[in-house]
Motif scaffolding. Structure first.
Motif, PDB file in Angstrom:
ATOM      1  N   ILE A 111       2.417   6.250   5.376  1.00  0.00           N
ATOM      2  CA  ILE A 111       3.036   6.744   4.145  1.00  0.00           C
ATOM      3  C   ILE A 111       3.827   5.616   3.478  1.00  0.00           C
ATOM      4  CG2 ILE A 111       5.108   7.562   5.326  1.00  0.00           C
ATOM      5  CD1 ILE A 111       5.043  10.027   3.492  1.00  0.00           C
ATOM      6  N   THR A 112       3.825   5.603   2.158  1.00  0.00           N
ATOM      7  CA  THR A 112       4.579   4.599   1.408  1.00  0.00           C
ATOM      8  C   THR A 112       5.985   5.122   1.122  1.00  0.00           C
ATOM      9  OG1 THR A 112       3.911   5.432  -0.762  1.00  0.00           O
ATOM     10  CG2 THR A 112       2.460   3.774   0.278  1.00  0.00           C
ATOM     11  N   MET A 113       6.853   4.246   0.679  1.00  0.00           N
ATOM     12  CA  MET A 113       8.220   4.643   0.345  1.00  0.00           C
ATOM     13  C   MET A 113       8.243   5.672  -0.784  1.00  0.00           C
ATOM     14  SD  MET A 113      10.673   3.344   2.186  1.00  0.00           S
ATOM     15  CE  MET A 113      12.142   3.203   1.195  1.00  0.00           C
ATOM     16  N   ARG A 114       7.403   5.488  -1.766  1.00  0.00           N
ATOM     17  CA  ARG A 114       7.369   6.440  -2.887  1.00  0.00           C
ATOM     18  C   ARG A 114       6.949   7.827  -2.402  1.00  0.00           C
ATOM     19  NH1 ARG A 114       3.258   7.051  -7.431  1.00  0.00           N
ATOM     20  NH2 ARG A 114       2.049   5.976  -5.892  1.00  0.00           N
ATOM     21  N   GLU A 115       5.927   7.873  -1.581  1.00  0.00           N
ATOM     22  CA  GLU A 115       5.466   9.158  -1.030  1.00  0.00           C
ATOM     23  C   GLU A 115       6.543   9.778  -0.142  1.00  0.00           C
ATOM     24  OE1 GLU A 115       0.719   7.977  -0.762  1.00  0.00           O
ATOM     25  OE2 GLU A 115       2.082   7.448   0.880  1.00  0.00           O
ATOM     26  N   LEU A 116       7.218   8.935   0.630  1.00  0.00           N
ATOM     27  CA  LEU A 116       8.272   9.422   1.509  1.00  0.00           C
ATOM     28  C   LEU A 116       9.441   9.979   0.708  1.00  0.00           C
ATOM     29  CD1 LEU A 116       9.237   9.761   4.427  1.00  0.00           C
ATOM     30  CD2 LEU A 116      10.204   7.454   4.271  1.00  0.00           C
ATOM     31  N   LEU A 164       2.281  -3.809   6.731  1.00  0.00           N
ATOM     32  CA  LEU A 164       1.449  -4.051   5.556  1.00  0.00           C
ATOM     33  C   LEU A 164       0.215  -3.169   5.635  1.00  0.00           C
ATOM     34  CD1 LEU A 164       1.575  -7.935   5.156  1.00  0.00           C
ATOM     35  CD2 LEU A 164       2.732  -6.210   3.772  1.00  0.00           C
ATOM     36  N   SER A 165      -0.164  -2.626   4.504  1.00  0.00           N
ATOM     37  CA  SER A 165      -1.365  -1.799   4.449  1.00  0.00           C
ATOM     38  C   SER A 165      -2.583  -2.652   4.765  1.00  0.00           C
ATOM     39  CB  SER A 165      -1.522  -1.188   3.053  1.00  0.00           C
ATOM     40  OG  SER A 165      -2.795  -0.616   2.895  1.00  0.00           O
ATOM     41  N   PRO A 166      -3.477  -2.167   5.630  1.00  0.00           N
ATOM     42  CA  PRO A 166      -4.680  -2.943   5.926  1.00  0.00           C
ATOM     43  C   PRO A 166      -5.627  -3.034   4.726  1.00  0.00           C
ATOM     44  CG  PRO A 166      -4.745  -0.808   7.034  1.00  0.00           C
ATOM     45  CD  PRO A 166      -3.407  -0.925   6.391  1.00  0.00           C
ATOM     46  N   HIS A 167      -5.471  -2.111   3.772  1.00  0.00           N
ATOM     47  CA  HIS A 167      -6.362  -2.056   2.610  1.00  0.00           C
ATOM     48  C   HIS A 167      -5.813  -2.782   1.387  1.00  0.00           C
ATOM     49  CE1 HIS A 167      -8.519   0.828   5.013  1.00  0.00           C
ATOM     50  NE2 HIS A 167      -7.443   1.589   5.083  1.00  0.00           N
ATOM     51  N   ASP A 168      -4.477  -2.902   1.328  1.00  0.00           N
ATOM     52  CA  ASP A 168      -3.842  -3.523   0.167  1.00  0.00           C
ATOM     53  C   ASP A 168      -2.562  -4.214   0.637  1.00  0.00           C
ATOM     54  OD1 ASP A 168      -2.557  -4.210  -2.183  1.00  0.00           O
ATOM     55  OD2 ASP A 168      -2.822  -2.261  -3.146  1.00  0.00           O
ATOM     56  N   ARG A 189      -0.302  -5.603  -0.786  1.00  0.00           N
ATOM     57  CA  ARG A 189       0.876  -5.413  -1.632  1.00  0.00           C
ATOM     58  C   ARG A 189       1.642  -4.145  -1.254  1.00  0.00           C
ATOM     59  NH1 ARG A 189      -2.221  -5.263  -7.065  1.00  0.00           N
ATOM     60  NH2 ARG A 189      -3.521  -4.117  -5.621  1.00  0.00           N
ATOM     61  N   ARG A 190       1.011  -3.272  -0.500  1.00  0.00           N
ATOM     62  CA  ARG A 190       1.631  -1.988  -0.134  1.00  0.00           C
ATOM     63  C   ARG A 190       2.194  -2.054   1.285  1.00  0.00           C
ATOM     64  NH1 ARG A 190      -0.838   3.008  -2.926  1.00  0.00           N
ATOM     65  NH2 ARG A 190       0.073   3.949  -1.104  1.00  0.00           N
ATOM     66  N   VAL A 191       3.355  -1.468   1.443  1.00  0.00           N
ATOM     67  CA  VAL A 191       3.999  -1.397   2.757  1.00  0.00           C
ATOM     68  C   VAL A 191       4.017   0.060   3.195  1.00  0.00           C
ATOM     69  CG1 VAL A 191       6.147  -1.757   4.019  1.00  0.00           C
ATOM     70  CG2 VAL A 191       5.427  -3.422   2.295  1.00  0.00           C
ATOM     71  N   HIS A 192       3.572   0.285   4.416  1.00  0.00           N
ATOM     72  CA  HIS A 192       3.589   1.619   4.995  1.00  0.00           C
ATOM     73  C   HIS A 192       4.680   1.668   6.054  1.00  0.00           C
ATOM     74  CE1 HIS A 192      -0.755   2.864   3.827  1.00  0.00           C
ATOM     75  NE2 HIS A 192      -0.189   2.134   2.898  1.00  0.00           N
TER      76      HIS A 192
END
Length: 140
Positions: free
Chosen positions: A53-58, A86-90, A92-95
């Motif tokens: 989950i990302t910070m925004r989703e959280l 780090l997201s394996p797909h992107d 730039r995104r942190v999970h």
């Protein structure tokens, strides 16, 4: 002609706020024994049931504004409860994910949360509890 004024406790929004306050204070007092805030439980539980989950989703999930959530998550990372990945797909995104310590604390907290939930259901009955949950979900 002015309408007769109703007392504050005749409004649904007041009843919801009063119930929330009572339940929040009660749970907060229980979680103080673990040195945990109610908001920390929300983060732990949300991370426990979701993967990556990302910070925004959280923030949406735990009902917190992003800057306040960031400060809380920073403390949780420092305490070894949560890790950023780090997201394996992107890249730039942190999970966010729970650590083993975060899972352990989540288990301890869940005992208190389940106890409160069971007490609410016992007080109002399972059918009313189901209807209340559905009604509140409709409002949100």
């Amino acid at each position: 002609m002015t309408k007769p004024q109703k007392s504050i406790d005749s409004y649904i929004s007041y009843a919801l706020a009063a119930a929330h306050r009572k339940l929040h204070v009660e749970l907060s007092d229980k979680l103080k024994t673990l040195n945990v805030q109610v908001e920390t439980w929300r983060v732990l539980q949300s991370l426990r049931v979701s993967k990556g989950i990302t910070m925004r989703e959280l923030a949406e999930s735990v009902l917190m504004n992003p800057p306040t959530l960031t400060k809380l998550v920073d403390r949780m990372v420092a305490d070894g409860l949560v890790q950023r990945q780090l997201s394996p797909h992107d890249q730039r995104r942190v999970h966010l994910a729970l650590t083993d310590l975060g899972v352990k604390l989540s288990d301890e907290i869940l005992l208190h949360v389940e106890e409160q939930n069971d007490r609410i259901i016992e007080t109002i009955g399972s059918e009313k509890a189901k209807l209340l949950r559905e009604a509140l979900q409709t409002l949100t």
